[in-house]
Each structure stands twice: as structure tokens, then as C-alpha cells.
Motif scaffolding. Structure first.
Motif, PDB file in Angstrom:
ATOM      1  N   GLN A 146       0.796  -1.045   0.146  1.00  0.00           N
ATOM      2  CA  GLN A 146      -0.021   0.006  -0.092  1.00  0.00           C
ATOM      3  C   GLN A 146       0.738   1.222   0.032  1.00  0.00           C
ATOM      4  O   GLN A 146       0.528   2.284  -0.728  1.00  0.00           O
ATOM      5  CB  GLN A 146      -0.810  -0.032   1.173  1.00  0.00           C
ATOM      6  CG  GLN A 146      -1.894  -1.206   1.155  1.00  0.00           C
ATOM      7  CD  GLN A 146      -2.662  -1.073   2.510  1.00  0.00           C
ATOM      8  OE1 GLN A 146      -3.138  -0.073   3.179  1.00  0.00           O
ATOM      9  NE2 GLN A 146      -3.027  -2.040   3.097  1.00  0.00           N
ATOM     10  N   THR A 163      -2.353   9.098  -8.081  1.00  0.00           N
ATOM     11  CA  THR A 163      -2.818   8.431  -7.015  1.00  0.00           C
ATOM     12  C   THR A 163      -2.955   6.787  -7.068  1.00  0.00           C
ATOM     13  O   THR A 163      -3.214   6.246  -8.124  1.00  0.00           O
ATOM     14  CB  THR A 163      -4.330   8.906  -6.661  1.00  0.00           C
ATOM     15  OG1 THR A 163      -4.340  10.281  -6.807  1.00  0.00           O
ATOM     16  CG2 THR A 163      -4.908   8.317  -5.519  1.00  0.00           C
ATOM     17  N   GLN A 164      -2.403   6.328  -6.050  1.00  0.00           N
ATOM     18  CA  GLN A 164      -2.411   4.783  -5.991  1.00  0.00           C
ATOM     19  C   GLN A 164      -3.435   4.247  -4.880  1.00  0.00           C
ATOM     20  O   GLN A 164      -3.581   4.994  -4.053  1.00  0.00           O
ATOM     21  CB  GLN A 164      -1.085   4.284  -5.481  1.00  0.00           C
ATOM     22  CG  GLN A 164      -0.035   4.526  -6.581  1.00  0.00           C
ATOM     23  CD  GLN A 164       1.367   4.101  -6.000  1.00  0.00           C
ATOM     24  OE1 GLN A 164       2.318   4.456  -6.295  1.00  0.00           O
ATOM     25  NE2 GLN A 164       1.450   3.156  -5.090  1.00  0.00           N
ATOM     26  N   THR A 165      -4.453   3.422  -5.406  1.00  0.00           N
ATOM     27  CA  THR A 165      -5.385   2.767  -4.579  1.00  0.00           C
ATOM     28  C   THR A 165      -5.374   1.182  -4.419  1.00  0.00           C
ATOM     29  O   THR A 165      -5.021   0.688  -5.236  1.00  0.00           O
ATOM     30  CB  THR A 165      -6.774   3.396  -5.035  1.00  0.00           C
ATOM     31  OG1 THR A 165      -6.858   4.573  -5.025  1.00  0.00           O
ATOM     32  CG2 THR A 165      -7.937   2.790  -4.297  1.00  0.00           C
ATOM     33  N   GLU A 176     -10.975   1.126   1.059  1.00  0.00           N
ATOM     34  CA  GLU A 176      -9.865   1.273   0.181  1.00  0.00           C
ATOM     35  C   GLU A 176      -8.893   2.345   0.741  1.00  0.00           C
ATOM     36  O   GLU A 176      -9.054   3.431   1.518  1.00  0.00           O
ATOM     37  CB  GLU A 176     -10.455   2.053  -1.051  1.00  0.00           C
ATOM     38  CG  GLU A 176     -11.166   1.182  -2.152  1.00  0.00           C
ATOM     39  CD  GLU A 176     -11.564   2.122  -3.508  1.00  0.00           C
ATOM     40  OE1 GLU A 176     -11.595   3.216  -3.390  1.00  0.00           O
ATOM     41  OE2 GLU A 176     -12.118   1.360  -4.354  1.00  0.00           O
ATOM     42  N   SER A 178      -5.678   4.695  -0.252  1.00  0.00           N
ATOM     43  CA  SER A 178      -5.060   5.507  -1.379  1.00  0.00           C
ATOM     44  C   SER A 178      -4.024   6.457  -0.675  1.00  0.00           C
ATOM     45  O   SER A 178      -4.257   6.852   0.348  1.00  0.00           O
ATOM     46  CB  SER A 178      -6.214   6.117  -2.016  1.00  0.00           C
ATOM     47  OG  SER A 178      -6.620   7.502  -1.112  1.00  0.00           O
ATOM     48  N   THR A 180      -1.718   9.801  -2.548  1.00  0.00           N
ATOM     49  CA  THR A 180      -1.436  10.697  -3.713  1.00  0.00           C
ATOM     50  C   THR A 180       0.032  11.371  -3.651  1.00  0.00           C
ATOM     51  O   THR A 180       0.329  11.570  -2.467  1.00  0.00           O
ATOM     52  CB  THR A 180      -2.336  11.677  -3.555  1.00  0.00           C
ATOM     53  OG1 THR A 180      -3.717  11.258  -3.928  1.00  0.00           O
ATOM     54  CG2 THR A 180      -2.136  12.775  -4.776  1.00  0.00           C
TER      55      THR A 180
END
Length: 281
Positions: A146, A163-165, A176, A178, A180
Motif C-alpha cells: 500500500q 494516486t495509488q489505490t 480503500e 489510497s 497521492t
């Protein structure tokens, strides 16, 4: 008249020089550039303050500074640039003695990992080469999945972001997490041309572990993570990273005779800095 012309020319030259020195509009590719035998060493300093509360009463409070020496050696390099890296972490810290809480004892912990990492930073596999407890293994794997940046495929310049989710499955719900990432600037740091990347996000880690069938601990850690990463884009490596983690941990403890809930609140400031770089160890 000549003095005015000279002044104007000087000012014009200064503007040109300053314009040439500015890297604000420069576009670069973010990519780890591994080479077989490459050796990197880092120093990490972590300052942690933790509180444990139960039924609105604080039952434990602890402050600790930990210093770690971290080395990474590229053992294998594949055709697509993916690398197999051996990471060795050695922590030094002081902790209250179990026999006498008024006395501090020096402690050391060693961990070795085998990491398979793509050039964009995506970690494909983690192997623990030293013995770790179940909670630590699960926690580290979740954090790597994550909380580690995966670089975009194209060029980036200041102002760009991504952005990674990640979907996190908990016993009673799905959430979720996330983060940024934003490219802030191009700077010189420790002798390297670096991209400065700021991060702001949330890491959600489920906790579940059983000890000898007599104790089970479950729960979840929600961590707000903010940081700044200095990435040397020509060499393809991390030069400096600073992060702050604020952890809100909820726990449920179950024994054959008792069950109870408690909260863990932790604030951690981390600095991770390159100290050595060589092609071979």
C-alpha cells in the motif's frame, strides 16, 4: 547612456542565466536503474511516541528513538530491468529492562529480506530470510503493497501527480487505502539532481495473530502518512526520504478467560538517507 546599456545587458544576461538554471519545466522519467552487484547503504532514524489506552485510561506510554543501518545489494537482474535485491536491516535502540523498568538496555534487531522489484518500484515478491513473527510478516507485506510508490510510465514534471489505490478486505467490511504523490520541484540534494515528490495518504493494515492457542489479537491500524522523497532520476535511486506516520490502532485481545478492547496511538517521524553507493560491495 553606456551605463544604462550595460545595466540592461547585465540584467538580461542574469535573467537568461536564471532561466537556464531553473528546472521547473523539465520533464524526466522516474525509474530505478538497477545494475547487478549494485550496493546501496542508508541510515534511518525513527522517533516514535506511543500510547496504549483501555476504557479511556492510559495503560502504557513509550517514547523511543531507533537508528538503523540498511543495505541493499542487487543479486540478480532480469531482462526487463526487474531486480532481486537482498536487504539487510540492523536496528539499534534502548528499551526499559524487563527486570527493572527504571534501567534502559541496549537492544539490536536484524532483519533480512529478499525483494523482487520492477524498475517502476512495484514490489512483486517479498521473502523473509530471517525468522519473524506472524504479525510482523503480515504488517510489512501490507505496508509494502500500500505505501510504496509505483512510478508512472511517462515523463513527469513539477505539478504532476498520481494516486495509488488498494482494496483492503477486513473481517466485517472492505475499505480503500489510497496515497497521492505530487511532483513538487527539481533540486540538488547531496550532490544529485533530484525530483522532489510529496506524498499524502492512508494505509490500512488488518491485524490478526494467534499465540500458542492461548492468546488471539485482532484489529486494524489506520495510518495517515505524509512525506517527501528525493529521487535521483539520472542514477535511478532514492537519496533522501522523510515521512511522518500517525497510527490509530484498534485491538481486540482474547484469552481463554478474558476478552478486552484497547487502542494504540503512535506518532513516528522517519528520516532515510543515502550514505554509500557502489557498483559492487
Amino acid at each position: 547612456m553606456f551605463s544604462k546599456i550595460t545595466a540592461i545587458l547585465t540584467t538580461s544576461l542574469l535573467i537568461i542565466v536564471l532561466s537556464n538554471c531553473s528546472q521547473g519545466d523539465k520533464a524526466v522519467t522516474l525509474k530505478y536503474k538497477y545494475t547487478k552487484g549494485q550496493y546501496l547503504a542508508y541510515e534511518q532514524i525513527s522517533k516514535r511516541h506511543a500510547k496504549v489506552t483501555e476504557a479511556d485510561s492510559m495503560v502504557k506510554e513509550e517514547a523511543m528513538t531507533m537508528k538503523a543501518s540498511i543495505s541493499q545489494e542487487v543479486r540478480e537482474l532480469f531482462d526487463d530491468g526487474t531486480a532481486y535485491i537482498i536487504e539487510r536491516d540492523v536496528w539499534e535502540y534502548e528499551q526499559a529492562s524487563e527486570k527493572d523498568s527504571t534501567k534502559m538496555e541496549k537492544r539490536e534487531k536484524v532483519r533480512e529480506l529478499g525483494l523482487t522489484v520492477r524498475p517502476d518500484g512495484k514490489i512483486l515478491d517479498i521473502k523473509f530470510l530471517t525468522e519473524e513473527n506472524q504479525i510482523a510478516v503480515s504488517y510489512i507485506k501490507n505496508y509494502y503493497e500500500q505505501g510504496m510508490p509505483i512510478f508512472p510510465s511517462g515523463e513527469v514534471s513539477p505539478g504532476d501527480s498520481w494516486t495509488q489505490t488498494t482494496t483492503v478486505v477486513l473481517p466485517n467490511e472492505t475499505m480503500e487505502a489510497s496515497t497521492t504523490y505530487k511532483v513538487k520541484a527539481m533540486v540538488r540534494e547531496a550532490g544529485y539532481d533530484c525530483v522532489v515528490i510529496e506524498s499524502d495518504g492512508t494505509v490500512i493494515i488488518p491485524i490478526e495473530s494467534t499465540f500458542d492457542d492461548t492468546l488471539t489479537i485482532t484489529g486494524v491500524d489506520r495510518t495517515r502518512s505524509t512525506g517527501k522523497l528525493y529521487f535521483a532520476y539520472k542514477e535511478g535511486l532514492v537519496v533522501l526520504q522523510r515521512e511522518r506516520w500517525v497510527i490509530d490502532g484498534r485491538r481486540h485481545r482474547k484469552t481463554p478467560n478474558k476478552e478486552n478492547d484497547y487502542n494504540v496511538s503512535v506518532e513516528i517521524d522517519v528520516e532515510f538517507a543515502l550514505t554509500e553507493r557502489s557498483k559492487t560491495q
